[in-house]
Design a protein around this motif. Structure first.
Motif, PDB file in Angstrom:
ATOM      1  N   LYS A   1       0.817  -1.197   0.000  1.00  0.00           N
ATOM      2  CA  LYS A   1       0.000   0.000   0.000  1.00  0.00           C
ATOM      3  C   LYS A   1       0.859   1.260   0.000  1.00  0.00           C
ATOM      4  O   LYS A   1       0.504   2.275  -0.601  1.00  0.00           O
ATOM      5  CB  LYS A   1      -0.935  -0.016   1.207  1.00  0.00           C
ATOM      6  N   ASP A   2       1.983   1.209   0.704  1.00  0.00           N
ATOM      7  CA  ASP A   2       2.874   2.360   0.773  1.00  0.00           C
ATOM      8  C   ASP A   2       4.213   1.962   0.154  1.00  0.00           C
ATOM      9  O   ASP A   2       4.921   1.106   0.683  1.00  0.00           O
ATOM     10  CB  ASP A   2       3.066   2.792   2.228  1.00  0.00           C
ATOM     11  N   LEU A   3       4.565   2.566  -0.966  1.00  0.00           N
ATOM     12  CA  LEU A   3       5.787   2.213  -1.667  1.00  0.00           C
ATOM     13  C   LEU A   3       7.001   2.999  -1.176  1.00  0.00           C
ATOM     14  O   LEU A   3       8.128   2.679  -1.553  1.00  0.00           O
ATOM     15  CB  LEU A   3       5.613   2.440  -3.171  1.00  0.00           C
ATOM     16  N   LYS A   4       6.789   3.990  -0.331  1.00  0.00           N
ATOM     17  CA  LYS A   4       7.891   4.841   0.116  1.00  0.00           C
ATOM     18  C   LYS A   4       8.963   4.007   0.812  1.00  0.00           C
ATOM     19  O   LYS A   4       8.674   3.188   1.683  1.00  0.00           O
ATOM     20  CB  LYS A   4       7.380   5.922   1.060  1.00  0.00           C
ATOM     21  N   ASN A   5      10.199   4.213   0.365  1.00  0.00           N
ATOM     22  CA  ASN A   5      11.387   3.553   0.904  1.00  0.00           C
ATOM     23  C   ASN A   5      11.486   2.064   0.578  1.00  0.00           C
ATOM     24  O   ASN A   5      12.399   1.379   1.060  1.00  0.00           O
ATOM     25  CB  ASN A   5      11.502   3.765   2.417  1.00  0.00           C
ATOM     26  N   LYS A   6      10.567   1.540  -0.235  1.00  0.00           N
ATOM     27  CA  LYS A   6      10.738   0.188  -0.741  1.00  0.00           C
ATOM     28  C   LYS A   6      11.878   0.216  -1.754  1.00  0.00           C
ATOM     29  O   LYS A   6      12.175   1.248  -2.361  1.00  0.00           O
ATOM     30  CB  LYS A   6       9.464  -0.313  -1.416  1.00  0.00           C
ATOM     31  N   VAL A   7      12.509  -0.930  -1.967  1.00  0.00           N
ATOM     32  CA  VAL A   7      13.702  -0.991  -2.832  1.00  0.00           C
ATOM     33  C   VAL A   7      13.417  -1.852  -4.062  1.00  0.00           C
ATOM     34  O   VAL A   7      12.956  -2.994  -3.937  1.00  0.00           O
ATOM     35  CB  VAL A   7      14.906  -1.572  -2.064  1.00  0.00           C
ATOM     36  N   ALA A   8      13.703  -1.286  -5.224  1.00  0.00           N
ATOM     37  CA  ALA A   8      13.486  -2.007  -6.485  1.00  0.00           C
ATOM     38  C   ALA A   8      14.801  -2.163  -7.235  1.00  0.00           C
ATOM     39  O   ALA A   8      15.674  -1.288  -7.189  1.00  0.00           O
ATOM     40  CB  ALA A   8      12.485  -1.261  -7.361  1.00  0.00           C
ATOM     41  N   TYR A   9      14.907  -3.278  -7.935  1.00  0.00           N
ATOM     42  CA  TYR A   9      16.041  -3.521  -8.834  1.00  0.00           C
ATOM     43  C   TYR A   9      15.494  -3.711 -10.239  1.00  0.00           C
ATOM     44  O   TYR A   9      14.625  -4.554 -10.466  1.00  0.00           O
ATOM     45  CB  TYR A   9      16.825  -4.752  -8.400  1.00  0.00           C
ATOM     46  N   ILE A  10      16.002  -2.923 -11.189  1.00  0.00           N
ATOM     47  CA  ILE A  10      15.539  -2.973 -12.569  1.00  0.00           C
ATOM     48  C   ILE A  10      16.699  -3.306 -13.484  1.00  0.00           C
ATOM     49  O   ILE A  10      17.661  -2.528 -13.596  1.00  0.00           O
ATOM     50  CB  ILE A  10      14.910  -1.624 -12.995  1.00  0.00           C
ATOM     51  N   THR A  11      16.644  -4.457 -14.149  1.00  0.00           N
ATOM     52  CA  THR A  11      17.689  -4.801 -15.111  1.00  0.00           C
ATOM     53  C   THR A  11      17.396  -4.064 -16.424  1.00  0.00           C
ATOM     54  O   THR A  11      16.242  -3.834 -16.777  1.00  0.00           O
ATOM     55  CB  THR A  11      17.765  -6.309 -15.360  1.00  0.00           C
ATOM     56  N   GLY A  12      18.450  -3.685 -17.127  1.00  0.00           N
ATOM     57  CA  GLY A  12      18.242  -2.896 -18.343  1.00  0.00           C
ATOM     58  C   GLY A  12      17.565  -1.581 -18.021  1.00  0.00           C
ATOM     59  O   GLY A  12      16.711  -1.101 -18.775  1.00  0.00           O
ATOM     60  N   GLY A  13      17.959  -0.984 -16.907  1.00  0.00           N
ATOM     61  CA  GLY A  13      17.271   0.219 -16.434  1.00  0.00           C
ATOM     62  C   GLY A  13      17.882   1.525 -16.885  1.00  0.00           C
ATOM     63  O   GLY A  13      17.476   2.592 -16.418  1.00  0.00           O
ATOM     64  N   THR A  14      18.854   1.483 -17.795  1.00  0.00           N
ATOM     65  CA  THR A  14      19.549   2.710 -18.179  1.00  0.00           C
ATOM     66  C   THR A  14      18.828   3.514 -19.252  1.00  0.00           C
ATOM     67  O   THR A  14      19.162   4.669 -19.493  1.00  0.00           O
ATOM     68  CB  THR A  14      20.973   2.393 -18.674  1.00  0.00           C
ATOM     69  N   LYS A  15      17.835   2.914 -19.907  1.00  0.00           N
ATOM     70  CA  LYS A  15      17.080   3.631 -20.935  1.00  0.00           C
ATOM     71  C   LYS A  15      15.771   2.885 -21.212  1.00  0.00           C
ATOM     72  O   LYS A  15      15.522   1.807 -20.677  1.00  0.00           O
ATOM     73  CB  LYS A  15      17.889   3.764 -22.228  1.00  0.00           C
ATOM     74  N   GLY A  16      14.939   3.480 -22.065  1.00  0.00           N
ATOM     75  CA  GLY A  16      13.717   2.813 -22.510  1.00  0.00           C
ATOM     76  C   GLY A  16      12.762   2.450 -21.396  1.00  0.00           C
ATOM     77  O   GLY A  16      12.523   3.234 -20.473  1.00  0.00           O
ATOM     78  N   ILE A  17      12.209   1.250 -21.472  1.00  0.00           N
ATOM     79  CA  ILE A  17      11.198   0.803 -20.509  1.00  0.00           C
ATOM     80  C   ILE A  17      11.753   0.819 -19.095  1.00  0.00           C
ATOM     81  O   ILE A  17      11.102   1.314 -18.161  1.00  0.00           O
ATOM     82  CB  ILE A  17      10.687  -0.599 -20.874  1.00  0.00           C
ATOM     83  N   GLY A  18      12.944   0.282 -18.910  1.00  0.00           N
ATOM     84  CA  GLY A  18      13.519   0.229 -17.571  1.00  0.00           C
ATOM     85  C   GLY A  18      13.682   1.603 -16.959  1.00  0.00           C
ATOM     86  O   GLY A  18      13.385   1.816 -15.776  1.00  0.00           O
ATOM     87  N   PHE A  19      14.137   2.561 -17.766  1.00  0.00           N
ATOM     88  CA  PHE A  19      14.309   3.935 -17.298  1.00  0.00           C
ATOM     89  C   PHE A  19      12.958   4.543 -16.928  1.00  0.00           C
ATOM     90  O   PHE A  19      12.814   5.198 -15.897  1.00  0.00           O
ATOM     91  CB  PHE A  19      14.986   4.762 -18.385  1.00  0.00           C
TER      92      PHE A  19
END
Length: 236
Positions: free
Chosen positions: A2-20
């Motif tokens: 319910k509260d996303l604040k301070n949750k941690v996400a890891y995104i592969t291919g996150g430097t551009k496009g969809i990941g960004f």
């Protein structure tokens, strides 16, 4: 969540496009985000664009299990938890099967399919602790085959099947698992440079909005496979 604040996400291919685009959406919700790319240059350029202390840049080739284990280790060292993993990194080589090279085939399978396994395997224990969410970026090519797409179709059909089976394996740990299957997206995929002619396509921020919606879904409900496509396809 319910509260996303301070949750941690890891995104592969996150430097551009969809990941960004997804990273931007999660940051807007107060999350901490780690992004990975295959080169230090791509990671450094993305970090300049983010200009946000809540972003961690990591060099990782998802085709290598050791790289993904190292990425998760760095995230745990910095923030002590992993709540969301988006397996987004992907490549596409399109050619008739009689012309496709062994190298092109293995690049797609190793990155698009083995990569999602490596990302999940590396993060699954952290996700058990956080009762987190694992999301793969598949494609409508994972259910609709087309000429010149044998290798890409194989990898994305595999991603869809892998993700759905992983969902059944992991829900007993209260880990949610979903796959997103977009149609045409305005990204840099396959060396494309997005411009105004891509306005009819799904935009990265649209997928970012979808990911936020998934994370905020009531915990009793799991949209495990989501297809999305442009409302009005380009007429050529």
């Amino acid at each position: 969540m319910k509260d996303l604040k301070n949750k941690v996400a890891y995104i592969t291919g996150g430097t551009k496009g969809i990941g960004f685009g997804v990273a931007q959406a999660l940051l807007s919700q107060g999350m901490k985000v780690a992004i990975s790319g295959r080169s230090q240059k791509s990671v450094d350029e993305a970090l300049k664009d983010f200009n946000n202390v809540s972003v961690l840049g990591i060099v990782s080739d998802v085709a290598k299990m050791a790289d993904e284990k190292n990425a998760i280790s760095k995230i745990m060292e910095k923030w002590g938890q992993v709540d969301v993993v988006l397996a987004n990194a992907g490549v596409g080589n399109f050619a008739p099967i009689d012309e496709m090279t062994d190298e092109e085939w293995h690049q797609m399978i190793d990155t698009n399919l083995s990569g999602v396994f490596h990302s999940l395997k590396a993060s699954v224990e952290a996700l058990k602790k956080s009762k987190g969410y694992y999301i793969t970026l598949a494609s409508l090519a994972g259910t609709n085959f087309f000429a010149n797409g044998a290798g890409y179709n194989a990898s994305k059909f595999g991603v869809v099947g892998f993700t759905q089976a992983a969902m059944l394996d992991l829900r007993k740990y209260d880990i949610k698992v979903s796959t997103i299957m977009p149609g045409s997206v305005a990204t840099h995929f396959n060396n494309h440079e997005p411009d105004e002619t891509d306005a009819w396509k799904i935009q990265p921020e649209d997928i970012g909005q979808l990911v936020v919606d998934l994370l905020k879904m009531n915990e009793r409900t799991l949209p495990s496979k989501i297809e999305m496509r442009p409302t009005r396809p380009d007429k050529k």
